[in-house]
Scaffold this active site. Structure first.
Site: not given
Length: 509
Positions: A64, A276, A278, A280, A463, A465, A472
């Protein structure tokens, strides 16, 4: 299940010593050179999942928005959804098994999941444009064939396209034809029908600049654009002909840095968007007349779509509730707008009821119903599909006659900042309350609470990654200066309390 054949072929895909990976929302991701054994074993697992569900299962080779040297893999369940949590555990166990334990783990999974080993299996495979993806997808294929599974290799696909293929195959074509052509035709037909109505009303021809992150989105959008060219003109940038995947471009870069991607010139008030790697994810943005950059992310995309659906339902005299699902990253202003102005529910929309509604509308409501049906066709695919998101956004803007500035002006985002902190092990961070509260390490949430109290209209959370050893950090406040300062201070707390590595976080962005 020929375990001797599994052992023989597995030895050709050795697991690196000491490597431990966790299957998360994004599947497995790490440096491409460490993934050969994982790909082979996910081919094995896909066959078992296919046998257990008596359905086609998808395997997507992609990382991604990660850097080009990374890669990853994720499995797609029968209706195009993410892999079931219990099978995420199986995936983690199988990927981390030592060579001598692979046979035993496969047998354990088969027994725990009550897999009928005599059942036929079918797996579809897709990959992104990373240099490592083709070879890694061959390892997946070898894993599938060793267990006697049948497969179809679609080759280069966006991640959402592979989800589409899986869903189509498992609904006997009712959702659409399980081909790239079928994907293009389904989405484009809905878009063209919608925009015809807009242009009949005098709307001008649409034009959009698209940053493709030097990824698969450029290839697929170029193949697709002639299908919808009568309704939208797209200019592609960072199309993979030069530049590295996701480097200084793409949706993650634009959102994190809140500035345009490299390689795209923007004129005042031009509509632009970024995919991005890929395809999505998507974000929109523009420069105003004074040259200031404006980001339009998922919050305003959700607001645009939900408000449009609500207007249609009112127009046709129906009173179904519209629901919006937000994550912890949702800007506080968007939540307030949706609650107080839109009056929406914060739960999943009753998609099946909306579909049924569109079928049962009376003749006098036909025009609004037709719009609703086409929007639903686009929207069904839009969850996590940058191309579909782009088309549904462009259709709504055309139908409502909105400029990008007018869309942006629905509400004003609270200033915010996102940062990353490198840590030795991201699993030291655990969270609760939809990832808004840190449970571990001890003292971190208390430190965040104390920092938030220093700023007006502020909040912050951290949180881990799902794909790399970073934490993050998100912060918002009443001014950009305060949001930046809060984010920096929270980053320092994370570095100190959660095992930060490398250089301490520095102020300035």
């Amino acid at each position: 299940m020929d375990l001797d054949a599994v052992t023989k072929h597995s030895a050709l895909h050795p697991k690196p010593n000491g490597l431990i990976l966790q299957y998360g929302t994004a599947g497995f991701r790490t440096k491409a050179e460490h993934l050969d054994h994982v790909m082979f074993r996910m081919g094995l697992l896909a066959v078992l999942r296919s046998k257990q569900t008596k359905s086609t299962i998808g395997v997507m080779v992609t990382a991604s928005h990660n850097p080009e040297e990374d890669n990853g893999v994720k499995l797609v369940d029968p209706l195009g959804e993410m892999l079931a949590p219990s099978w995420e555990e199986h995936a983690t166990c199988l990927a981390n098994a030592e060579e001598q334990d692979v046979r035993r783990v496969l047998t354990d999974i088969s027994e725990k999941a009550a897999v009928n080993l005599q059942q036929e299996a079918f797996v579809v495979i897709g990959r992104d444009t990373r240099p490592s993806s083709e070879k890694l997808s061959q390892s997946v294929i070898e894993g599938v064939t060793v267990l006697g599974g049948q497969f179809h290799d679609y080759g280069l696909l966006t991640t959402p396209q592979l989800h589409f293929m899986v869903y189509c195959r498992n609904t006997s074509g009712r959702y659409g034809e399980a081909t790239v052509e079928g994907y293009y035709q389904k989405l484009s037909k809905a878009f063209v029908e919608l925009t015809k109505q807009a242009f009949c009303s005098g709307n001008e021809y649409g034009s959009l600049k698209v940053d493709c992150a030097n990824g698969i989105g450029a290839l697929k959008l170029r193949e697709m654009e002639h299908y919808f060219s009568q309704g939208l003109s797209v200019q592609l940038f960072n199309d993979g002909t030069k530049g590295k995947l996701n480097h200084l471009c793409g949706a993650d870069f634009v959102k994190s840095h809140q500035k345009p991607p490299q390689g795209m010139e923007m004129k005042s008030n031009e509509r632009c968007c970024s995919f991005d790697g890929d395809a999505d994810r998507i974000v929109y943005y523009y420069h105003d007349a004074e040259g200031h950059f404006h980001l339009i992310d998922g919050d305003k995309i959700a607001t645009l779509i939900s408000s449009f659906l609500k207007e249609l339902l009112v127009e046709i005299g129906e009173s179904l509730n519209i629901g919006v699902v937000q994550t912890a990253y949702a800007n506080g202003s968007s939540t307030q707008y949706l609650e107080e102005v839109m009056k929406v529910l914060f739960s999943k929309a009753a998609e099946t009821k909306i579909k049924q509604l569109a079928k049962e509308l009376e003749d006098k409501k036909r025009k609004a119903a037709q719009i609703l049906e086409n929007i639903i066709d686009l929207f069904n695919q839009a969850a996590g599909d940058a191309i579909s998101d782009m088309l549904v956004i462009e259709a709504i803007l055309a139908l409502k006659g909105l400029t990008v500035q007018q869309w942006d002006a629905l509400y004003t985002d609270l200033p915010n900042r996102q940062l990353k902190v490198k840590v030795a092990d991201r699993q030291v961070i655990s969270t609760t309350d939809a990832e808004r509260q840190a449970v571990t390490p001890s003292g971190l949430q208390e430190a965040i609470n104390d920092l938030v109290k220093k700023y007006k209209l502020s909040r912050a959370f951290v949180r881990p990654s799902g794909t790399e050893d970073v934490v993050r950090v998100y912060a918002e406040a009443d001014s950009q200066e305060s949001a930046d300062s809060l984010a920096h201070e929270v980053s320092l707390a994370v570095f100190q309390l959660a095992g930060g590595v490398g250089e301490r976080p520095q102020p300035g962005f």
